[in-house]
Design a protein around this motif. Structure first.
Motif, short mmCIF file in Angstrom:
data_model
loop_
_atom_site.label_atom_id
_atom_site.label_comp_id
_atom_site.label_asym_id
_atom_site.label_seq_id
_atom_site.Cartn_x
_atom_site.Cartn_y
_atom_site.Cartn_z
N ASP A 4 57.89 27.36 127.22
CA ASP A 4 56.50 27.03 126.88
C ASP A 4 56.20 26.51 128.20
O ASP A 4 55.61 27.27 129.01
N LEU A 5 55.78 25.37 128.23
CA LEU A 5 55.40 24.59 129.28
C LEU A 5 56.66 24.41 130.16
O LEU A 5 56.68 24.36 131.44
N PHE A 6 57.76 24.02 129.63
CA PHE A 6 59.18 23.77 130.32
C PHE A 6 59.83 24.69 129.53
O PHE A 6 59.64 25.44 128.50
N THR A 7 61.02 25.13 130.53
CA THR A 7 62.24 25.93 129.83
C THR A 7 63.03 25.16 129.05
O THR A 7 63.54 24.07 129.44
N SER A 8 62.92 25.50 127.65
CA SER A 8 63.94 24.63 126.61
C SER A 8 65.08 25.36 126.02
O SER A 8 65.00 26.53 125.96
N VAL A 9 65.95 24.52 125.73
CA VAL A 9 67.05 24.94 125.04
C VAL A 9 67.15 24.57 123.76
O VAL A 9 67.05 23.41 123.43
N THR A 10 67.31 25.52 122.75
CA THR A 10 67.31 25.06 121.21
C THR A 10 68.59 25.70 120.49
O THR A 10 69.15 26.80 120.79
N LEU A 11 69.25 24.91 119.76
CA LEU A 11 70.20 25.13 118.87
C LEU A 11 70.05 25.65 117.41
O LEU A 11 69.21 24.86 116.77
N TRP A 12 70.28 26.86 117.19
CA TRP A 12 70.05 27.28 115.88
C TRP A 12 71.27 27.21 114.91
O TRP A 12 72.23 27.86 115.42
N TYR A 13 71.25 26.87 113.61
CA TYR A 13 72.17 26.83 112.97
C TYR A 13 71.83 26.93 111.56
O TYR A 13 70.62 26.87 111.30
N ASN A 14 72.86 27.14 110.59
CA ASN A 14 72.65 27.14 109.05
C ASN A 14 71.38 28.24 108.83
O ASN A 14 70.65 27.97 107.98
N GLU A 15 71.61 29.32 109.38
CA GLU A 15 70.59 30.60 109.23
C GLU A 15 69.03 30.39 109.37
O GLU A 15 68.39 31.10 109.45
N ASN A 16 68.58 29.15 109.62
CA ASN A 16 67.40 29.00 110.02
C ASN A 16 66.80 27.86 110.52
O ASN A 16 65.50 27.49 110.87
N LYS A 17 67.82 26.81 110.85
CA LYS A 17 67.34 25.36 110.99
C LYS A 17 67.63 25.40 112.51
O LYS A 17 68.55 26.00 113.20
N HIS A 18 66.69 24.70 113.48
CA HIS A 18 67.10 24.56 114.63
C HIS A 18 66.94 23.07 115.14
O HIS A 18 66.42 22.15 114.46
N LEU A 19 67.42 22.83 116.33
CA LEU A 19 67.10 21.43 117.07
C LEU A 19 66.94 21.89 118.53
O LEU A 19 67.67 22.53 119.09
N LYS A 20 65.95 21.44 118.89
CA LYS A 20 65.45 21.53 120.34
C LYS A 20 66.42 20.50 121.15
O LYS A 20 65.94 19.00 120.85
#
Length: 170
Positions: free
Chosen positions: A112-128
């Motif tokens: 986006d503005l910065f390159t971010s790493v996101t963890l996706w878990y439990n089929e549709n939840k995520h944590l940036k």
């Protein structure tokens, strides 16, 4: 005492530069209040306290920036309980949230503005998790995290051409 097996996913620390900036915001906030209060003699009237409140509002933005810069995040995965612990440490306030994780879906690297790493878990939840100014650092962190959590990796820096990498190919 038996120690629980856990994986530290993210542990943000404040650098000396950040601590210096935060301290300067706090000191300038206190200086502004003392400087403004010295212009008016103290009294126990309602008008004095209203004036004091209005004087505090002016440098409050400095305090807000200092508090925002002092926020630290820590994310830990407890393997035996399949539990993700998220700790947000915000100046004197500490917030802890425990999330039950049935599965890790994938690790995504987005731009986006910065390159971010996101963890996706439990089929549709995520944590940036974190933002990086350089794409290479985000890829190194994201791939290492995907290997550690034994999950897939998704490169979404080019939205039209996302690149999917399975765990076995990492």
């Amino acid at each position: 005492m038996e120690e629980k097996k856990h994986i530290v996913i993210l542990d943000e620390k404040l650098s000396y530069f950040q601590i210096t900036i935060i301290t300067s915001f706090f000191l300038f906030f206190i200086y502004s209040i003392i400087n403004d209060m010295s212009e008016y003699p103290f009294s126990f009237s309602i008008w004095y306290f209203i004036l004091l409140f209005l004087m505090i509002l002016k440098p409050l933005s400095l305090l807000t920036f200092g508090l925002a810069a002092s926020r630290k995040n820590k994310v830990t995965y407890f393997v035996e309980e399949n539990n993700l612990q998220i700790i947000i440490d915000f100046f004197l306030y500490k917030y802890t949230k425990n999330v039950s994780v049935s599965q890790f879906d994938y690790i995504a690297v987005n731009t986006d503005l910065f390159t971010s790493v996101t963890l996706w878990y439990n089929e549709n939840k995520h944590l940036k998790l974190s933002g990086f100014s350089k794409k290479d650092n985000a890829f190194v962190y994201g791939k290492a995290l995907a290997r550690t959590l034994k999950t897939d990796f998704l490169n979404k820096t080019d939205v039209k051409n996302p690149v999917w990498t399975a765990y076995k190919d990492l």
